[in-house]
Design a protein around this motif. Structure first.
Motif, PDB file in Angstrom:
ATOM      1  N   ILE A  96       0.835  -1.203   0.000  1.00 40.91           N
ATOM      2  CA  ILE A  96       0.000   0.000   0.000  1.00 40.91           C
ATOM      3  C   ILE A  96       0.870   1.252   0.000  1.00 40.91           C
ATOM      4  CG2 ILE A  96      -1.640   1.340   1.375  1.00 40.91           C
ATOM      5  CD1 ILE A  96      -2.847  -1.347   2.302  1.00 40.91           C
ATOM      6  N   VAL A  97       1.921   1.257   0.829  1.00 40.92           N
ATOM      7  CA  VAL A  97       2.809   2.419   0.910  1.00 40.92           C
ATOM      8  C   VAL A  97       3.585   2.616  -0.390  1.00 40.92           C
ATOM      9  CG1 VAL A  97       4.838   3.374   2.066  1.00 40.92           C
ATOM     10  CG2 VAL A  97       3.022   2.309   3.424  1.00 40.92           C
ATOM     11  N   ILE A  98       4.102   1.526  -0.959  1.00 38.39           N
ATOM     12  CA  ILE A  98       4.888   1.632  -2.197  1.00 38.39           C
ATOM     13  C   ILE A  98       4.008   2.071  -3.364  1.00 38.39           C
ATOM     14  CG2 ILE A  98       6.211   0.311  -3.897  1.00 38.39           C
ATOM     15  CD1 ILE A  98       7.206  -1.426  -1.543  1.00 38.39           C
ATOM     16  N   LEU A  99       2.810   1.527  -3.457  1.00 33.26           N
ATOM     17  CA  LEU A  99       1.900   1.928  -4.527  1.00 33.26           C
ATOM     18  C   LEU A  99       1.507   3.398  -4.385  1.00 33.26           C
ATOM     19  CD1 LEU A  99      -0.382  -1.239  -4.778  1.00 33.26           C
ATOM     20  CD2 LEU A  99       1.234  -0.417  -6.513  1.00 33.26           C
ATOM     21  N   ASP A 100       1.348   3.849  -3.158  1.00 27.97           N
ATOM     22  CA  ASP A 100       1.016   5.252  -2.943  1.00 27.97           C
ATOM     23  C   ASP A 100       2.171   6.157  -3.394  1.00 27.97           C
ATOM     24  OD1 ASP A 100      -1.110   7.035  -1.498  1.00 27.97           O
ATOM     25  OD2 ASP A 100       0.829   7.803  -0.821  1.00 27.97           O
ATOM     26  N   PHE A 101       3.398   5.734  -3.117  1.00 32.58           N
ATOM     27  CA  PHE A 101       4.563   6.502  -3.554  1.00 32.58           C
ATOM     28  C   PHE A 101       4.643   6.539  -5.082  1.00 32.58           C
ATOM     29  CE2 PHE A 101       9.305   6.707  -4.314  1.00 32.58           C
ATOM     30  CZ  PHE A 101       9.410   8.057  -4.025  1.00 32.58           C
ATOM     31  N   ALA A 102       4.273   5.417  -5.713  1.00 27.23           N
ATOM     32  CA  ALA A 102       4.268   5.373  -7.178  1.00 27.23           C
ATOM     33  C   ALA A 102       3.267   6.368  -7.754  1.00 27.23           C
ATOM     34  CB  ALA A 102       3.946   3.956  -7.653  1.00 27.23           C
ATOM     35  N   ASN A 219      -3.118  10.466  -0.953  1.00 21.90           N
ATOM     36  CA  ASN A 219      -3.493   9.665   0.210  1.00 21.90           C
ATOM     37  C   ASN A 219      -2.557   9.973   1.376  1.00 21.90           C
ATOM     38  OD1 ASN A 219      -4.474   7.742   1.961  1.00 21.90           O
ATOM     39  ND2 ASN A 219      -3.683   5.993   0.829  1.00 21.90           N
ATOM     40  N   LEU A 220      -1.318   9.522   1.272  1.00 22.97           N
ATOM     41  CA  LEU A 220      -0.336   9.767   2.329  1.00 22.97           C
ATOM     42  C   LEU A 220       0.351  11.117   2.118  1.00 22.97           C
ATOM     43  CD1 LEU A 220       1.257   6.194   2.493  1.00 22.97           C
ATOM     44  CD2 LEU A 220      -0.536   7.152   3.965  1.00 22.97           C
ATOM     45  N   PRO A 221       0.511  11.912   3.176  1.00 17.08           N
ATOM     46  CA  PRO A 221       1.088  13.252   3.040  1.00 17.08           C
ATOM     47  C   PRO A 221       2.607  13.290   3.167  1.00 17.08           C
ATOM     48  CG  PRO A 221       0.343  12.948   5.284  1.00 17.08           C
ATOM     49  CD  PRO A 221       0.027  11.652   4.554  1.00 17.08           C
ATOM     50  N   TRP A 222       3.230  12.177   3.430  1.00 17.40           N
ATOM     51  CA  TRP A 222       4.645  12.156   3.796  1.00 17.40           C
ATOM     52  C   TRP A 222       5.567  12.482   2.632  1.00 17.40           C
ATOM     53  CZ3 TRP A 222       3.345   6.626   5.657  1.00 17.40           C
ATOM     54  CH2 TRP A 222       2.428   6.707   6.721  1.00 17.40           C
ATOM     55  N   TRP A 223       5.216  12.065   1.420  1.00 20.78           N
ATOM     56  CA  TRP A 223       6.120  12.225   0.281  1.00 20.78           C
ATOM     57  C   TRP A 223       6.400  13.697   0.006  1.00 20.78           C
ATOM     58  CZ3 TRP A 223       7.229   7.629   0.986  1.00 20.78           C
ATOM     59  CH2 TRP A 223       6.283   6.604   1.034  1.00 20.78           C
TER      60      TRP A 223
END
Length: 283
Positions: A96-102, A219-223
């Motif tokens: 999930i995390v890797i796909l979000d980064f993609a 989705n994730l704000p970290w990137w």
């Protein structure tokens, strides 16, 4: 448990989609963040029309969805997590995390490459931002995005349930963070540590190019924070900032037929001196 979720994939997707769409629409009416001048019937009819068109084209072009491609990859031993064993919960979370980064990287690329930006700017040309803006993407962009997602699934070999969870989360958070809703400042400050909030993503829809090229996360704000693309607040504030794109500033530009041809009109960025606003366009 995973097999039960996968077996009910269509119902799950539709239920979450309709549930979030309706909830956000009600919230927008009850506590709007910004005043929207363009009648909702015009924007909603055409933005949701894009969703219907995108869905039909994707189903015809990619009969194998990402979830079922993950199952095919598992059965054939394709991809990282099908080569190197890991506990299922680790594989799910990591996928999930890797796909979000993609998806974050894809979003950055669609802003950086002029021909791709021409497609993506249809999303930015919405002169207001609400829950339906999170669903407004050019069909060609959707096809390219699906191709990138399928390639990522093949390379990663994620559990199928992880792909389903990711896609449901991505769709749901896209509607949430595009919503015209008002969150208490303290709530927003804490929430944006874990998920992209409406105030955080709204900056990305500013007409100011510097702000447009920021806050790429869905989705994730970290990137954005890690890679230097984060802007906390718009320069002019959320109430006074201008939403949209320098071209395509008429109500007529929000109609489906005009949206579909926007990639072929004017320069890739900046105002177009040839772009004329006549009386018909203002209707």
């Amino acid at each position: 448990m995973s097999e039960t979720i996968l077996a009910n994939e269509p119902i799950l997707r539709l239920s979450v989609f309709l549930g979030i769409l309706i909830a956000m629409a009600i919230w927008e009416v009850a506590a709007p963040r910004r005043r929207i001048e363009i009648p909702r019937v015009i924007r909603w009819t055409n933005n949701l029309g894009v969703v219907v068109l995108d869905t039909i084209i994707v189903r015809l072009t990619f009969p194998i969805a990402a979830v079922w491609l993950a199952i095919l990859a598992r059965d054939n031993g394709w991809g990282l997590f099908n080569i190197f064993e890991a506990p299922e919960w680790v594989a799910i979370l990591a996928s999930i995390v890797i796909l979000d980064f993609a998806i974050y990287l894809q979003h950055v690329i669609f802003h950086a490459v002029p021909v791709l930006w021409r497609l993506h700017r249809m999303h930015h040309a919405d002169q207001a931002i609400d829950v339906t803006t999170g669903l407004r993407f050019h069909p060609v962009e959707i096809l390219l995005s699906m191709g990138i997602k399928l390639a990522a699934v093949l390379a990663l070999g994620p559990p199928a349930v992880a792909v389903l969870i990711f896609e449901v989360l991505l769709n749901g958070t896209a509607m949430f963070n595009h919503s015209n809703i008002r969150l208490p400042e303290k709530v927003d400050r804490v929430l944006r540590l874990f998920v992209v909030t409406p105030d955080m993503h709204r900056v990305h829809h500013s007409i100011n190019p510097k702000e447009t090229d920021s806050n790429f996360g869905f989705n994730l704000p970290w990137w954005d924070r890690l890679l230097g693309t984060y802007i906390a607040q718009p320069e002019k504030g959320h109430e006074d900032m201008t939403i949209g794109f320098e071209q395509f500033r008429t109500v007529r530009d929000q109609w489906l037929d005009r949206m579909l041809i926007q990639p072929f009109l004017g320069p890739a960025s900046g105002p177009d001196p040839r772009y004329r606003k006549n009386d018909d366009d203002q209707e």
